[in-house]
Design a protein around this motif. Structure first.
Motif, short mmCIF file in Angstrom:
data_model
loop_
_atom_site.label_atom_id
_atom_site.label_comp_id
_atom_site.label_asym_id
_atom_site.label_seq_id
_atom_site.Cartn_x
_atom_site.Cartn_y
_atom_site.Cartn_z
N ALA A 12 0.82 -1.22 0.00
CA ALA A 12 0.00 0.00 0.00
C ALA A 12 0.85 1.27 0.00
O ALA A 12 0.35 2.35 -0.35
CB ALA A 12 -0.92 0.00 1.21
N LYS A 13 2.13 1.18 0.36
CA LYS A 13 2.99 2.36 0.44
C LYS A 13 3.41 2.79 -0.97
O LYS A 13 4.15 2.08 -1.65
CB LYS A 13 4.22 2.08 1.29
CG LYS A 13 3.85 1.77 2.75
CD LYS A 13 5.08 1.41 3.56
CE LYS A 13 4.70 1.09 5.00
NZ LYS A 13 5.86 0.67 5.82
N LYS A 14 2.92 3.94 -1.39
CA LYS A 14 3.20 4.41 -2.74
C LYS A 14 4.65 4.85 -2.91
O LYS A 14 5.23 4.69 -3.99
CB LYS A 14 2.26 5.57 -3.08
CG LYS A 14 2.33 6.02 -4.52
CD LYS A 14 1.23 7.03 -4.85
CE LYS A 14 1.26 7.40 -6.33
NZ LYS A 14 0.16 8.32 -6.68
N ARG A 15 5.22 5.41 -1.87
CA ARG A 15 6.60 5.91 -1.97
C ARG A 15 7.32 5.66 -0.65
O ARG A 15 6.96 6.22 0.38
CB ARG A 15 6.59 7.40 -2.29
CG ARG A 15 7.96 8.00 -2.65
CD ARG A 15 7.78 9.42 -3.16
NE ARG A 15 9.03 10.00 -3.61
CZ ARG A 15 9.86 10.70 -2.81
NH1 ARG A 15 9.53 10.89 -1.54
NH2 ARG A 15 10.97 11.20 -3.29
N LEU A 16 8.33 4.81 -0.70
CA LEU A 16 9.09 4.47 0.50
C LEU A 16 10.58 4.63 0.20
O LEU A 16 11.12 4.01 -0.72
CB LEU A 16 8.79 3.03 0.92
CG LEU A 16 9.64 2.44 2.07
CD1 LEU A 16 9.43 3.24 3.34
CD2 LEU A 16 9.28 0.98 2.29
N LEU A 17 11.23 5.49 0.97
CA LEU A 17 12.67 5.69 0.84
C LEU A 17 13.36 5.15 2.08
O LEU A 17 12.95 5.44 3.20
CB LEU A 17 12.99 7.19 0.68
CG LEU A 17 12.39 7.89 -0.54
CD1 LEU A 17 12.76 9.37 -0.51
CD2 LEU A 17 12.88 7.24 -1.83
N TRP A 18 14.40 4.36 1.84
CA TRP A 18 15.14 3.79 2.97
C TRP A 18 16.63 3.84 2.63
O TRP A 18 17.02 3.64 1.48
CB TRP A 18 14.71 2.33 3.19
CG TRP A 18 15.42 1.68 4.35
CD1 TRP A 18 15.11 1.81 5.67
CD2 TRP A 18 16.55 0.81 4.29
NE1 TRP A 18 15.98 1.07 6.43
CE2 TRP A 18 16.87 0.44 5.61
CE3 TRP A 18 17.32 0.30 3.24
CZ2 TRP A 18 17.94 -0.41 5.92
CZ3 TRP A 18 18.38 -0.54 3.54
CH2 TRP A 18 18.68 -0.88 4.86
#
Length: 323
Positions: free
Chosen positions: A251-257
């Protein structure tokens, strides 16, 4: 062995993957390591904890290669890719992705399928807007693929039995009616709805019904069946958590790690993930703000069997590394 001993001296103290090969150059095993030098050398040191399988593999190793990567996560993903590509003899995990299966929710209950026909692709993913307790499913819906292909048949059978769905063995039906006498009074649409909600990761009565069956079996002194139902309950809980974790991740459209590089603490590796898919990654100075020009995905893509393990790796790794 001279070739191996020489290569062991050249191993770097860096994350990466290693390839164990036989005399024909075929890959016997693909492994990953946070520190290649320590991990690969450990195979060739006497260790009473080495299993017979490891000892047999070491006996057949004639050569080894490795590839350095930036981070442990890169090593995990590359290891998965190579295992899926080469199917090494001594790799057990991630080596059976072609066997992963789907769950097809139908108007009479869940069905396990191993492969999708071209006509099935329109039924994959997504949730019909008209699903409700009164009308649980107007058309088929295919979920997956799932890696628990060996346990899913038992799980589906347990749910079919518990909710007395069409096709249940008559003797099993009588036993369940003794454990859950109210079940036959509930409309089939309601029973199907609860089973479908389970596979969709939504609120469901599945666990309450399984606990009630287990308690009733114990009260009837059928302790063997109660113990079996306990195992089925734990299996259902594990699968349900798995589904929910994946839904939340997708569900996370944009994830930066990002994570610092061990070989150079002044730099970091940044990963850009959208709807469960790793779009890109790059190494930048530690103080540089994280940004990408690539647009996120508009919707979660349809997973293939090959996508399941990489996605599981991302979910598990980021879960235990504070995301």
């Amino acid at each position: 062995m001279k070739t191996i001993q020489a290569k062991l001296q050249q191993l770097p103290e860096a994350p990466g993957i290693y390839l164990m090969k036989d005399t024909h150059g075929d890959i016997l095993y693909v492994g990953k390591a946070k520190n290649l030098k320590n991990r690969v050398r450990s195979y060739f040191h006497h260790n009473a904890q080495h299993s017979k399988k490891v000892l047999r593999m070491v006996w057949n190793i004639a050569d080894l290669d490795w590839q350095i990567v930036d981070t442990e996560l890169d090593a995990l993903l590359l290891e998965c890719q190579l295992i899926q590509e080469h199917h090494p003899l001594y790799n057990r995990m991630m080596n059976s992705h072609l066997n992963y299966c789907y769950v097809k929710l139908t108007t009479t209950g869940p069905v396990l399928i191993t492969d999708l026909e071209p006509t099935d692709t329109s039924e994959v993913g997504g949730l019909p807007a008209n699903i409700s307790e009164e009308s649980p499913l107007q058309t088929s819906l295919i979920l997956g693929p799932f890696r628990q292909y060996k346990k899913l048949p038992t799980l589906i059978e347990t749910l079919q039995d518990t909710y007395l769905l069409p096709g249940v063995n008559p003797l099993t039906s009588l036993a369940v009616q003794r454990q859950l006498p109210q079940m036959t009074q509930r409309p089939l649409s309601e029973r199907l709805y609860q089973v479908n909600q389970f596979f969709l990761g939504n609120e469901t009565t599945v666990f309450r019904e399984l606990e009630a069956r287990m308690t009733a079996s114990a009260e009837q002194l059928n302790f063997e069946n109660a113990a079996q139902l306990q195992q089925h309950l734990e299996q259902a809980q594990y699968f349900y958590r798995y589904v929910q974790e994946h839904q939340q991740f997708i569900a996370k459209k944009r994830l930066l790690w990002w994570t610092p590089l061990e070989r150079d603490p002044k730099q970091k590796k940044v990963y850009y993930i959208s709807h469960g898919q790793l779009l890109t990654s790059r190494v930048i100075p530690l103080a540089t703000p994280v940004s990408f020009d690539i647009a996120p995905l508009s919707a979660p893509p349809q997973l293939t069997k090959k996508d399941v393990d990489p996605q599981d790796i991302l979910i598990s790794y980021l879960k235990y590394h504070q995301v």
